[in-house]
Design a protein around this motif. Structure first.
Motif, PDB file in Angstrom:
ATOM      1  N   ARG B 133       0.810  -1.211   0.000  1.00  0.00           N
ATOM      2  CA  ARG B 133       0.000   0.000   0.000  1.00  0.00           C
ATOM      3  C   ARG B 133       0.842   1.260   0.000  1.00  0.00           C
ATOM      4  O   ARG B 133       0.329   2.358   0.125  1.00  0.00           O
ATOM      5  N   ARG B 241     -10.440   1.017   9.532  1.00  0.00           N
ATOM      6  CA  ARG B 241     -10.248  -0.034  10.514  1.00  0.00           C
ATOM      7  C   ARG B 241     -10.330  -1.443   9.963  1.00  0.00           C
ATOM      8  O   ARG B 241      -9.786  -2.380  10.540  1.00  0.00           O
ATOM      9  N   GLU B 277      -7.546  -3.371  11.587  1.00  0.00           N
ATOM     10  CA  GLU B 277      -6.697  -2.535  12.435  1.00  0.00           C
ATOM     11  C   GLU B 277      -7.479  -2.252  13.714  1.00  0.00           C
ATOM     12  O   GLU B 277      -8.051  -1.176  13.884  1.00  0.00           O
ATOM     13  N   THR B 279      -6.678  -1.753  16.798  1.00  0.00           N
ATOM     14  CA  THR B 279      -6.204  -0.638  17.620  1.00  0.00           C
ATOM     15  C   THR B 279      -5.292   0.201  16.744  1.00  0.00           C
ATOM     16  O   THR B 279      -4.949  -0.196  15.641  1.00  0.00           O
ATOM     17  N   SER B 280      -4.868   1.333  17.275  1.00  0.00           N
ATOM     18  CA  SER B 280      -4.019   2.180  16.436  1.00  0.00           C
ATOM     19  C   SER B 280      -2.609   1.610  16.326  1.00  0.00           C
ATOM     20  O   SER B 280      -1.795   2.125  15.573  1.00  0.00           O
ATOM     21  N   HIS B 281      -2.300   0.539  17.060  1.00  0.00           N
ATOM     22  CA  HIS B 281      -0.966  -0.055  16.969  1.00  0.00           C
ATOM     23  C   HIS B 281      -0.942  -1.315  16.119  1.00  0.00           C
ATOM     24  O   HIS B 281       0.073  -1.682  15.556  1.00  0.00           O
ATOM     25  N   GLU B 319       2.867  -1.475  15.628  1.00  0.00           N
ATOM     26  CA  GLU B 319       3.553  -0.232  15.353  1.00  0.00           C
ATOM     27  C   GLU B 319       3.601   0.585  16.641  1.00  0.00           C
ATOM     28  O   GLU B 319       2.564   0.905  17.205  1.00  0.00           O
ATOM     29  N   GLY B 321       5.331   4.049  17.871  1.00  0.00           N
ATOM     30  CA  GLY B 321       6.121   5.221  17.508  1.00  0.00           C
ATOM     31  C   GLY B 321       6.738   5.028  16.141  1.00  0.00           C
ATOM     32  O   GLY B 321       6.040   4.776  15.172  1.00  0.00           O
ATOM     33  N   ALA B 322       8.054   5.074  16.088  1.00  0.00           N
ATOM     34  CA  ALA B 322       8.746   5.003  14.803  1.00  0.00           C
ATOM     35  C   ALA B 322       9.146   3.577  14.441  1.00  0.00           C
ATOM     36  O   ALA B 322       9.845   3.355  13.470  1.00  0.00           O
ATOM     37  N   THR B 323       8.706   2.618  15.250  1.00  0.00           N
ATOM     38  CA  THR B 323       9.149   1.242  15.027  1.00  0.00           C
ATOM     39  C   THR B 323       7.974   0.327  14.718  1.00  0.00           C
ATOM     40  O   THR B 323       6.911   0.443  15.330  1.00  0.00           O
ATOM     41  N   ARG B 324       8.170  -0.556  13.756  1.00  0.00           N
ATOM     42  CA  ARG B 324       7.144  -1.515  13.384  1.00  0.00           C
ATOM     43  C   ARG B 324       7.723  -2.923  13.440  1.00  0.00           C
ATOM     44  O   ARG B 324       8.814  -3.170  12.922  1.00  0.00           O
ATOM     45  N   ASP B 359      11.956   4.031  11.622  1.00  0.00           N
ATOM     46  CA  ASP B 359      12.131   5.288  10.896  1.00  0.00           C
ATOM     47  C   ASP B 359      13.046   6.221  11.683  1.00  0.00           C
ATOM     48  O   ASP B 359      12.848   6.418  12.877  1.00  0.00           O
ATOM     49  N   ASP B 362      12.140  11.746   8.807  1.00  0.00           N
ATOM     50  CA  ASP B 362      11.215  11.509   7.699  1.00  0.00           C
ATOM     51  C   ASP B 362      11.886  10.814   6.530  1.00  0.00           C
ATOM     52  O   ASP B 362      11.234  10.169   5.724  1.00  0.00           O
ATOM     53  N   ARG B 401      14.371   8.033   1.573  1.00  0.00           N
ATOM     54  CA  ARG B 401      13.146   8.358   0.848  1.00  0.00           C
ATOM     55  C   ARG B 401      13.010   9.877   0.748  1.00  0.00           C
ATOM     56  O   ARG B 401      13.425  10.597   1.654  1.00  0.00           O
TER      57      ARG B 401
END
Lengths: 269, 406
Positions: B133, B241, B277, B279-281, B319, B321-324, B359, B362, B401
């Motif tokens: 995506r 969601r 999805e 939850t937001s994580h 996910e 913060g900046a880590t997945r 990440d 940016d 990027r």
């Protein structure tokens, strides 16, 4: 009397000869509960300030325009969900039924519906008929805002570096906003002909401020409320003196709240 | 192929020239990425290098590699019309070092009712993957997509027209939408040949429009029979969601058709995918694909080659913060029914993938991914290998990027 919002729009009463009620001035009005509610819903410094000033001033104008001879009361609305928890950001309108002296319509006001992190901010906005709403697009990407609601169909491409004139909402009704690039973006503008309106705060409360004595239809609305619309209006008599309490306890569970999901380093257009 | 190279050159020139011409008005949105890898792989020679390995890299192709360099651009022609292009470089032996992988014109009128139309014309991916995506069809959850979407990237591109009708529920008090999508296309008749040759694999090396995969290279974008293929699908979304996609694909190739060195493989499948999805994580994705591919019979060649296939995966991604963090399990099978000329193309395989992405600001991302594949595929005997071939691959990626809006 003229107020200048922070965006420079001048808001002037239609009738300059209207007498001011004693002790009523914009600075005092700015601290009115209804304005801080709207501000909270709006979020963002500039938006907050502008909406606060706009709402405060509109309310002030309305109050000024009331016939000074009418006796005044106040309405305190609280909205609770099925479990008894406060429901925030619910639109409340007070429409005079009968026994209320004619209330002159306020001057057209301005309001802001911003775009941030691929969401409308605020998600729900209530404005009087005739209000100009600005769509500033403070997002990092372009948007193409549209509505096909009967009350105000419009198409507003919001590209960076381009000025877009505000949209005037001149008919009563619910305007559902979308973005043709980001389908997950949904916003709502409730355009009301009612002279008194606002939104509930974090405690689920809304106070109308001073309103003339008489009968009113108090209606609550939110995109999260699943109860039938016919059950969301209360007919109340407002008497002079202490506030008239209106408690709306919802029968249905609230709809799921679409949490905005700002994606890290979002790469979607 | 000279014309193809010229076309790519033109497209590249356009992509570079356009920012210079269009300097304002927010018309151009250009995304680019450079992805460098350090790879350690244990498998036998990758299919991409002429072997039978199911992963992108192998013992002979590891250490420092170019993962991918791409530019994905969108040029807004007016409020409803836009031009999209994706240009790729993979740093391998593909005949075009830089090539187009997607190029399409999109028409998306403003909705005047809850029904919103969208049309695409050109070369693009069918809406099958729920993993890819990101811009340029990049996978946002791991470095390597699932076996299903690896295969979609390798052999499929819609060269034709697609139309989508989406019912936008939000205007009617429903927090979601439903879409019907359908496409007609040509120039994808060889799709299926790779699956019969290697079975399913897990690579992040999709084919480009004018390039090829493997050694000697297989190419996929030919028309052998002048018969249009189609797909039709249904998608349902609930806010951001939940999303469900179902799609039926049929390239309607004449399995006896030949054009030059390209053969028609009649390939059809059903794909069903769900993304949640809650939850937001947390993101959960599951997808299944089920179908068959046929080639022949040819005069004097006996019965046709007929193979069924099925693949499934489940993915969980967290996910913070900046880590997945992502974990995925892939299960895949092929089964040959007729047309035996050697060991049966009966694949039984599964794979575990774990990935971490972080990440840094940016512009930068560091990522690590480990895949282990257990693959039983009898045609490996053609390479002098036993039918069973466990493989593993560890990749460390450094990604830069950028995004340019003019």
């Amino acid at each position: 009397m003229t107020a200048v919002t922070r965006r420079g729009a001048r808001v002037t009463p239609l009738d300059a000869g209207v007498r001011m009620l004693p002790g009523m001035s914009p600075p005092r009005l700015r601290a009115r509960p209804s304005s801080s509610l709207a501000a909270r819903a709006a979020g963002g410094q500039r938006t907050r300030a502008t909406v606060a000033v706009t709402v405060a001033f509109t309310t002030g104008l309305l109050l000024m325009l009331l016939a000074p001879a009418a006796r005044a009361g106040e309405v305190a609305v609280s909205v609770l969900d099925r479990g008894g928890h406060a429901v925030e950001a619910v639109v409340v309108t007070l429409a005079p039924a009968h026994g209320v002296p004619a209330i002159r319509r306020a001057a057209p006001a301005t309001a802001i519906m911003d775009q941030r992190d691929r969401a409308f901010v605020p998600r729900v906005l209530v404005v009087g008929v005739g209000t100009s709403v600005d769509f500033p697009n403070n997002d990092s990407v372009s948007h193409q805002v549209y509505s096909f609601s009967a009350a105000k169909p419009f198409q507003l491409p919001l590209y960076k570096g381009t000025r877009h004139p505000p949209v005037v909402f001149d008919r009563e009704g619910l305007v559902v906003l979308g973005c043709n690039i980001h389908d997950q973006m949904t916003g709502y503008i409730v355009v009301t002909g009612a002279p008194f309106f606002g939104m509930t705060d974090a405690a689920g409360g809304y106070r109308s401020g001073t309103v003339p004595e008489g009968d009113y239809d108090v209606t609550v609305w939110s995109p999260l409320i699943a109860d039938a619309a016919t059950t969301l209006t209360r007919h109340v008599h407002v008497a002079a003196g202490g506030p008239t309490d209106v408690r709306v306890r919802l029968a249905q569970a609230l709809r799921a709240r679409p949490e905005p999901r700002p994606r890290r380093g979002d790469w979607e257009y | 192929m000279r014309s193809a190279a010229r076309f790519v050159l033109l497209a590249l020139t356009a992509l570079v020239a356009v920012p210079a011409v269009v300097v304002a008005d927010d018309r151009l949105d250009l995304t680019g990425s450079l992805d460098l890898r350090f790879v350690h792989a244990t498998g036998a020679l990758s299919w991409l290098e002429g072997g039978s390995g199911a992963l992108r890299f192998d013992r002979e192709h590891e250490d420092l590699r170019l993962g991918r360099a791409f530019l994905a651009g969108r040029l807004r022609l007016d409020d409803t019309l836009s031009l999209h292009a994706v240009v790729d470089a993979y740093g391998d032996h593909d005949r075009n070092p830089v090539d187009l992988s997607e190029f399409w014109l999109e028409y998306r009128p403003f909705p005047l009712s809850p029904l919103r139309w969208r049309a695409r014309l050109g070369a693009f991916y069918a809406p099958i993957s729920l993993e890819n995506r990101g811009p340029g069809w990049s996978d946002v959850y791991s470095i390597t997509p699932s076996a299903i979407n690896t295969w979609i990237g390798e052999e499929f591109r819609t060269l034709g027209a697609e139309i989508e009708a989406r019912w936008l529920g939000s205007a009617r008090g429903y927090g979601g939408d439903i879409a019907l999508v359908a496409a007609a296309y040509g120039w994808n008749d060889p799709a299926g040949v790779l699956l019969s040759d290697r079975g399913f694999g897990l690579t992040d090396r999709p084919s480009t429009l004018f390039g090829g995969l493997g050694r000697p290279p297989l190419t996929f974008y030919h028309d052998t029979d002048h018969r249009a293929g189609y797909y039709a699908g249904l998608s349902w979304r609930r806010y951001d969601r939940a999303e469900v996609r179902a799609l039926h694909y049929d390239n309607r190739a004449d399995p006896t058709s030949v054009a030059g060195s390209a053969f028609g493989w009649m390939t059809r499948f059903d794909s069903v995918g769900v993304r949640l999805e809650p939850t937001s994580h947390l993101t959960l994705i599951a997808q299944n694909i089920d179908g068959e591919t046929v080639i022949g019979p040819f005069p004097g060649g006996g019965e046709p080659f007929r193979m069924t296939f099925r693949a499934t995966f489940g993915l969980a991604s967290l996910e913070y913060g900046a880590t997945r963090f992502t974990a995925r399990y892939d299960d895949f099978h092929t089964h040959q029914l007729s047309g035996f000329y050697g060991p049966p193309a009966d694949q039984v395989g599964h794979a575990w993938t774990t990935a971490v992405q972080h990440d840094v600001g940016d512009a930068w991302q560091i990522a690590a991914e480990w895949i282990r594949v257990t693959n039983h595929f009898p045609p490996r005997a053609n390479y002098g290998l036993p039918a069973d071939g466990p493989e593993s691959q560890l990749q460390l990626a450094l990604r830069y990027r950028f995004r340019l809006q003019r």
